[in-house]
Design a protein around this motif. Structure first.
Motif, PDB file in Angstrom:
ATOM      1  N   MET A   1      -6.886  40.753  71.893  1.00 19.47           N
ATOM      2  CA  MET A   1      -8.359  40.232  72.190  1.00 19.47           C
ATOM      3  C   MET A   1      -8.310  39.056  73.273  1.00 19.47           C
ATOM      4  O   MET A   1      -9.533  38.505  73.419  1.00 19.47           O
ATOM      5  CB  MET A   1      -8.733  39.901  70.767  1.00 19.47           C
ATOM      6  CG  MET A   1      -9.254  41.024  69.794  1.00 19.47           C
ATOM      7  SD  MET A   1     -10.394  42.348  70.652  1.00 19.47           S
ATOM      8  CE  MET A   1     -11.924  41.063  70.576  1.00 19.47           C
ATOM      9  N   LEU A   2      -7.162  38.568  73.796  1.00 22.74           N
ATOM     10  CA  LEU A   2      -7.326  37.658  74.637  1.00 22.74           C
ATOM     11  C   LEU A   2      -8.146  38.099  75.931  1.00 22.74           C
ATOM     12  O   LEU A   2      -8.163  39.116  76.342  1.00 22.74           O
ATOM     13  CB  LEU A   2      -5.701  37.129  75.339  1.00 22.74           C
ATOM     14  CG  LEU A   2      -5.044  36.768  74.179  1.00 22.74           C
ATOM     15  CD1 LEU A   2      -3.536  36.649  74.856  1.00 22.74           C
ATOM     16  CD2 LEU A   2      -5.529  35.247  74.019  1.00 22.74           C
TER      17      LEU A   2
ATOM     18  N   LEU B   1      -0.524  50.880  76.934  1.00 19.92           N
ATOM     19  CA  LEU B   1      -0.186  49.712  76.454  1.00 19.92           C
ATOM     20  C   LEU B   1      -1.416  48.743  76.793  1.00 19.92           C
ATOM     21  O   LEU B   1      -1.541  48.421  78.141  1.00 19.92           O
ATOM     22  CB  LEU B   1       1.129  49.394  76.870  1.00 19.92           C
ATOM     23  CG  LEU B   1       2.154  50.065  76.543  1.00 19.92           C
ATOM     24  CD1 LEU B   1       3.938  49.326  76.758  1.00 19.92           C
ATOM     25  CD2 LEU B   1       2.239  50.754  75.292  1.00 19.92           C
ATOM     26  N   PRO B   2      -1.901  47.904  76.025  1.00 23.72           N
ATOM     27  CA  PRO B   2      -2.935  47.181  76.299  1.00 23.72           C
ATOM     28  C   PRO B   2      -2.683  45.885  77.058  1.00 23.72           C
ATOM     29  O   PRO B   2      -3.389  45.123  77.671  1.00 23.72           O
ATOM     30  CB  PRO B   2      -3.713  47.058  74.726  1.00 23.72           C
ATOM     31  CG  PRO B   2      -2.754  47.446  73.716  1.00 23.72           C
ATOM     32  CD  PRO B   2      -1.841  48.172  74.343  1.00 23.72           C
TER      33      PRO B   2
ATOM     34  N   ILE C   1     -10.270  43.632  65.882  1.00 18.78           N
ATOM     35  CA  ILE C   1     -10.263  44.796  67.095  1.00 18.78           C
ATOM     36  C   ILE C   1     -11.168  45.818  66.585  1.00 18.78           C
ATOM     37  O   ILE C   1     -11.981  46.293  67.389  1.00 18.78           O
ATOM     38  CB  ILE C   1      -8.692  45.425  67.326  1.00 18.78           C
ATOM     39  CG1 ILE C   1      -7.991  44.153  67.903  1.00 18.78           C
ATOM     40  CG2 ILE C   1      -8.855  46.420  68.291  1.00 18.78           C
ATOM     41  CD1 ILE C   1      -6.469  44.505  68.119  1.00 18.78           C
ATOM     42  N   GLU C   2     -11.258  46.178  65.309  1.00 15.44           N
ATOM     43  CA  GLU C   2     -12.044  47.524  64.752  1.00 15.44           C
ATOM     44  C   GLU C   2     -13.431  46.576  64.950  1.00 15.44           C
ATOM     45  O   GLU C   2     -14.317  47.439  65.358  1.00 15.44           O
ATOM     46  CB  GLU C   2     -11.694  47.460  63.299  1.00 15.44           C
ATOM     47  CG  GLU C   2     -12.072  48.905  62.981  1.00 15.44           C
ATOM     48  CD  GLU C   2     -11.453  49.231  61.804  1.00 15.44           C
ATOM     49  OE1 GLU C   2     -10.459  49.004  61.483  1.00 15.44           O
ATOM     50  OE2 GLU C   2     -12.096  50.152  61.095  1.00 15.44           O
TER      51      GLU C   2
ATOM     52  N   LEU D   1      -8.560  41.938  76.540  1.00 12.38           N
ATOM     53  CA  LEU D   1      -7.501  42.987  77.194  1.00 12.38           C
ATOM     54  C   LEU D   1      -8.028  44.425  76.904  1.00 12.38           C
ATOM     55  O   LEU D   1      -7.822  45.607  77.649  1.00 12.38           O
ATOM     56  CB  LEU D   1      -6.225  42.465  76.755  1.00 12.38           C
ATOM     57  CG  LEU D   1      -5.568  41.591  77.303  1.00 12.38           C
ATOM     58  CD1 LEU D   1      -4.306  41.120  76.686  1.00 12.38           C
ATOM     59  CD2 LEU D   1      -5.147  41.924  79.024  1.00 12.38           C
ATOM     60  N   ILE D   2      -7.993  44.531  75.347  1.00  7.97           N
ATOM     61  CA  ILE D   2      -8.000  45.884  74.791  1.00  7.97           C
ATOM     62  C   ILE D   2      -9.376  46.739  75.354  1.00  7.97           C
ATOM     63  O   ILE D   2      -9.383  47.695  75.698  1.00  7.97           O
ATOM     64  CB  ILE D   2      -8.187  45.874  73.397  1.00  7.97           C
ATOM     65  CG1 ILE D   2      -8.084  47.308  72.562  1.00  7.97           C
ATOM     66  CG2 ILE D   2      -9.472  45.095  72.578  1.00  7.97           C
ATOM     67  CD1 ILE D   2      -6.927  48.136  72.961  1.00  7.97           C
TER      68      ILE D   2
END
Ligand code: UTP
Length: 297
Positions: A30-31, A132-133, A65-66, A38-39
């Motif tokens: 989540m940065l 890969l995130p 994230i969800e 990022l994701i």
């Protein structure tokens, strides 16, 4: 490759220790790089490539994230009341269509290979993409779109990995591939080695964090022993699968950033900000001012 690649897996269960304390309560994925986590950048890449189903392998403390991929009722109501229509539009563009995301848990971060195996029921028996995130590739079309295009020229039941060159002395930090014969934009992979000593490396082409894999990798992972670092390594499983299925490498176009490292993450922020018309002019002035001050001008 005849069977379409509809699903993508995003492993997001790692501990993110290299970013502590930032990642103590917030997932590394989540940065933000500029104003998108990022994701989100990586999901954008998959969506652009035509992926229809997004599978997240999450872990403890990753619930945000969800939430990020869900409708935020209170926030949207507040934006509506304040007539912030542009922000609302942005948020709705990013929202995945209902039913197109799935979340599963990797209870213990036992390695990337284990994270992929945790998604086996959601993947089913079809080829899938793995992104890969913490690796961003800045290019249009994106890295996965380039890989899928290349894969369409290949036979059925092949695996494709994205590769890039690094200085030879740095190969010991990565998975390294051996180069066989060229086929279109791709080449056959003769061997794969995880973190080899430079003098033993088969090339200076490393695995970049984008894969198209056949479901048989899940069968290999089912019985995979722990490898380097006590983790279940994806590369070990790919090496085993390469005895029965072909692996191809694609040297993709674009600049990659290893956002799992601080320097890569900071460089990504600079590069993505400079790529934005709304930010670049003001940001250039700031960068110049900082550099001038540091240089004592
Ligand atoms: P990394 O090894 O770069 O992530 O894995 P990490 O372990 O979180 O980072 P550090 O080294 O402690 O700072 C690449 C991706 O794979 C995920 C991570 O979340 C990251 O997005 N991953 C890694 C898992 O989902 N499970 C694991 O067991 C390991």
């Amino acid at each position: 490759m005849n069977q379409p690649v509809r699903k993508a897996v995003f492993p997001v269960a790692g501990l993110g220790t290299r970013f502590l304390p930032a990642t103590k309560a917030m997932p590394k994925e989540m940065l933000p790089v500029v104003d998108r986590p990022l994701i989100q950048h990586v999901v954008d890449e998959a969506r652009e490539a035509g992926i229809e189903h997004f599978i997240f392998v999450t872990g403890r403390n990753k619930g945000v994230i969800e939430d990020h991929f869900d409708w935020q009722f209170e926030l949207e109501m507040a934006l509506l009341e304040r007539q912030k229509h542009a922000a609302l539009e942005f948020m709705s563009q990013d929202l995945p269509i209902p039913g197109s995301t799935s979340f599963t848990r990797q209870q213990e971060p036992l390695g990337l290979g284990h994270a992929v195996w945790c998604a086996r029921e959601l993947i089913g028996r079809e080829p899938f993409a793995l992104l890969l995130p913490d690796v961003l590739v800045q290019h249009t079309p994106g890295c996965l779109a380039q890989m899928l295009e290349a894969a369409r020229e290949l036979d059925d039941k092949v695996n494709v990995v994205a590769v890039e060159e690094v200085p030879h002395e740095r190969v010991d930090q990565y998975g390294v591939v051996g180069v066989g014969t060229a086929k279109g934009k791709t080449f056959t992979i003769t061997t794969m080695v995880e973190k080899p000593r430079p003098e033993r490396a088969p090339s200076n082409l490393i695995l970049t964090g984008r894969y198209i894999l056949q479901p048989e990798i899940l069968d290999v992972l089912q019985t995979q022993e722990r490898g380097a670092g006590g983790e279940i390594q994806l590369t070990d499983a790919m090496i085993q699968l390469s005895h029965t299925q072909n692996f191809y490498g694609l040297k993709f176009e674009g600049r990659s950033f290893d956002c799992g490292s601080k320097i890569g993450f900071l460089a990504a922020n600079v590069s993505y900000a400079l790529g934005r018309k709304d930010i670049a002019p003001g940001f250039r002035v700031e960068i110049k001012r900082i550099l001038d001050e540091l240089n004592g001008d």
